[in-house]
Scaffold this active site. Structure first.
Site, PDB file in Angstrom:
ATOM      1  N   CYS A 165       0.873  -1.157   0.157  1.00 56.39           N
ATOM      2  CA  CYS A 165      -0.054   0.108  -0.017  1.00 56.39           C
ATOM      3  C   CYS A 165       0.820   1.362   0.016  1.00 56.39           C
ATOM      4  O   CYS A 165       0.374   2.320  -0.090  1.00 56.39           O
ATOM      5  CB  CYS A 165      -1.009  -0.043   1.090  1.00 56.39           C
ATOM      6  SG  CYS A 165      -0.587  -0.930   2.488  1.00 56.39           S
TER       7      CYS A 165
ATOM      8  N   ASP B 273       3.045   2.285   2.313  1.00 55.35           N
ATOM      9  CA  ASP B 273       3.430   3.134   3.466  1.00 55.35           C
ATOM     10  C   ASP B 273       3.875   1.970   4.624  1.00 55.35           C
ATOM     11  O   ASP B 273       3.256   1.057   4.971  1.00 55.35           O
ATOM     12  CB  ASP B 273       1.737   3.602   4.252  1.00 55.35           C
ATOM     13  CG  ASP B 273       1.532   4.834   3.542  1.00 55.35           C
ATOM     14  OD1 ASP B 273       2.373   5.949   3.307  1.00 55.35           O
ATOM     15  OD2 ASP B 273       0.487   5.004   3.478  1.00 55.35           O
TER      16      ASP B 273
ATOM     17  N   CYS C  38       4.063   8.451   1.873  1.00 56.25           N
ATOM     18  CA  CYS C  38       3.860   9.891   1.259  1.00 56.25           C
ATOM     19  C   CYS C  38       4.014  10.981   2.170  1.00 56.25           C
ATOM     20  O   CYS C  38       4.627  10.581   3.515  1.00 56.25           O
ATOM     21  CB  CYS C  38       2.401   9.798   0.772  1.00 56.25           C
ATOM     22  SG  CYS C  38       1.020   9.846   1.953  1.00 56.25           S
TER      23      CYS C  38
ATOM     24  N   CYS D 220      -5.181   5.897   4.455  1.00 55.64           N
ATOM     25  CA  CYS D 220      -4.170   5.037   4.460  1.00 55.64           C
ATOM     26  C   CYS D 220      -2.748   5.479   5.000  1.00 55.64           C
ATOM     27  O   CYS D 220      -1.907   4.906   5.041  1.00 55.64           O
ATOM     28  CB  CYS D 220      -3.919   5.076   2.825  1.00 55.64           C
ATOM     29  SG  CYS D 220      -3.820   6.868   2.062  1.00 55.64           S
TER      30      CYS D 220
END
Lengths: 402, 122
Positions: free
Chosen positions: B33, B35, B58, B102
């Site tokens: 994903c 992360d 991110c 997320c």
């Protein structure tokens, strides 16, 4: 601070010559091209000149060009229109896994309407194998829709060979040429293309204008209704300023193509070589030579694309990425996934697309700034330990296989 | 799209790195994903003496990691356990809606590290 725009595959600035003529059609030659009076006739003249300019660029006839609001609409028109017009002949469509969503989502819509779609796989360089294509053809295949240049990794697909196969099997062939129109030579006759989508804002014309090339005699059901414009194929008052600007931009792109491609290829290769040399554990995504002159797409391991874009932005550099955060979904780019690149590496992808406004100094600036940013982000990454030289190989756990 | 506070923590992250003498380590997320957050704790007498993080992710993932370390450094582990992902996002002046689920996992990583510390010392 130096500002470097390297996102020309997203959009381009309108070139001054084009902006000038567009402004003239906004304020002076503003008539409705369907009107009988002089204002209307002047606007009509502009539209028809643009139609010729665009037709010339791809060796088509002017009456085969239909203006749309852009590439997405042209893709929808071609794919849905062909499917509806040929539904009695067959219900099978062939495309690839790496198309733009304008094509993929349209195909998915048609699947819900009872059509069957084959999404062809590609290899690690996003190249399509002709044998795979031939094997996918069925008796009831009515359309092959394949892009000319992939918008993310820049791979140039063998459109001429695909066109020959389509013709041999008497199947209509649509090409999404949004990333190649005005950038690579296209001859719709030599390449056996029946339909082709193009967009203005990728070639220094305004946003909101595009076109569909539709070979004379090709059956296409309209998907919009309400007027006789564009010979009823695309009703609605013409976007005359956009059309005129698109026409001029196309003509200029054709004239400058050879020289500009030489320049961009040189800059591109300098950037690719520089990144691969200066940044350890970086890789090029897409084909090394069968590649759009202005496209650079690399994966920089152990870091994530969005944080990389933010850091670059703080240094004045505009780029894009195929990471999930920037694709608007939980998965990274479907193109990189189709190429068999694992999630972790896809999340660290960076696309730099060059254009008219880029210079060698821009390349030098990126090559100076990017390695520092990558190092900074890697120092933060739990996947990377520069001191102990330990690397976590998340890819080994990746369930995706090529 | 990000608040000034998020950008501040993203560009000047606090407490980045690893702790050689960590007695609690917690990790959440996975590469799929995009992360991964890893938190290192040095807990002495139930107090978080030192804390470091390493994050792959991110802007929001990095900023929330940095923020959570700042929020709990010097606090007791009981106080630290009360900190939620939502509180971290709020301390940053909010996150874009798409990032709330997320990339807002820093408190989870912290709680996992505390759990690890407790297991090591039980």
């Amino acid at each position: 601070m130096r500002r470097v725009y390297m996102d020309h595959s997203a959009t381009t600035p309108v070139r001054p010559e084009v902006a000038q003529v567009v402004t003239k059609y906004f304020t002076e030659t503003f008539g409705n091209a369907s009107s009988v009076h002089a204002f209307g006739r002047e606007a009509r003249k502009g539209v028809e000149t643009a139609r010729e300019q665009i037709a010339n660029l791809i060796k088509a006839k002017p009456e085969e060009i239909f203006f749309t609001s852009g590439g997405t609409e042209a893709d929808n028109m071609a794919i849905i229109g062909t499917a509806l017009a040929n539904k009695d002949k067959g219900k099978h469509i062939i495309t690839t896994q790496i198309e733009h969503h304008a094509v993929l989502d349209t195909c998915k819509y048609l699947e819900k309407q009872g059509f069957e779609v084959t999404y062809l796989p590609v290899d690690a360089e996003a190249m399509l194998d002709m044998e795979t294509l031939k094997k996918a053809i069925r008796k009831d295949t009515i359309l092959i829709t394949i892009m000319h240049v992939n918008n993310e990794v820049g791979t140039i697909l063998p459109i001429k060979e695909i066109g020959a196969i389509a013709k041999e099997n008497n199947i209509l062939f649509h090409v999404d040429a949004v990333q190649s129109f005005g950038k690579l030579p296209i001859d719709v006759n030599q390449m056996n293309i029946d339909m082709l989508s193009a967009s203005g804002h990728k070639i220094y014309a305004p946003k909101g204008i595009g076109c569909l090339f539709l070979r004379k005699g090709t059956k296409l059901s309209p998907i919009m209704f309400g007027g006789a414009q564009e010979r009823k194929r695309r009703p609605g008052t013409e976007n005359v300023p956009g059309i005129v600007g698109f026409g001029l931009a196309a003509e200029l792109a054709g004239k400058e193509m050879e020289e500009e491609n030489k320049r961009l290829t040189k800059l591109r290769d300098k950037l690719i070589d520089g990144i691969l040399e200066k940044i350890p554990e970086s890789q090029l995504n897409g084909h090394r030579t069968q590649r759009l002159p202005g496209n650079v797409n690399v994966s920089l391991r152990y870091i994530e694309g969005e944080s990389l874009l933010l850091m670059l932005d703080l240094k004045g550099i505009a780029a894009s990425s195929g990471s999930a955060c920037t694709s608007g979904s939980l998965d990274p780019s479907h193109v990189l996934m189709a190429m068999g690149i694992c999630h972790e590496i896809a999340h660290g992808s960076l696309r730099l697309t060059l254009g008219k406004i880029n210079t060698e100094e821009d390349i030098d600036y990126v090559l100076e700034v990017l390695p520092e940013i990558v190092e900074k982000l890697r120092e933060m990454s739990p996947l990377y330990n520069s001191i102990k030289l330990e690397r976590r190989e998340e890819c080994s756990k990746c369930t995706l296989t090529k | 799209m990000y608040t000034d506070k998020v950008m501040d923590h993203f560009t000047n992250p606090r407490n980045v790195g690893e702790l050689d003498n960590a007695n609690g380590i917690g990790e959440v997320g996975n590469a799929k994903c995009g992360d991964i957050m890893r938190i290192y704790l040095d807990v002495q007498d139930n107090i978080i003496k030192d804390i470091k993080f390493k994050t792959f992710g991110c802007g929001a993932a990095i900023a929330t990691s940095s923020m959570v370390t700042e929020m709990v450094k010097g606090k007791s582990i009981d106080e630290a356990l009360k900190i939620t992902n939502k509180a971290v996002a709020e301390a940053l002046g909010g996150l874009p809606p798409a990032k709330m689920h997320c990339s807002n996992l820093a408190a989870d990583a912290l709680h996992k590290a505390i759990e690890d510390y407790k297991n090591n010392n039980s």
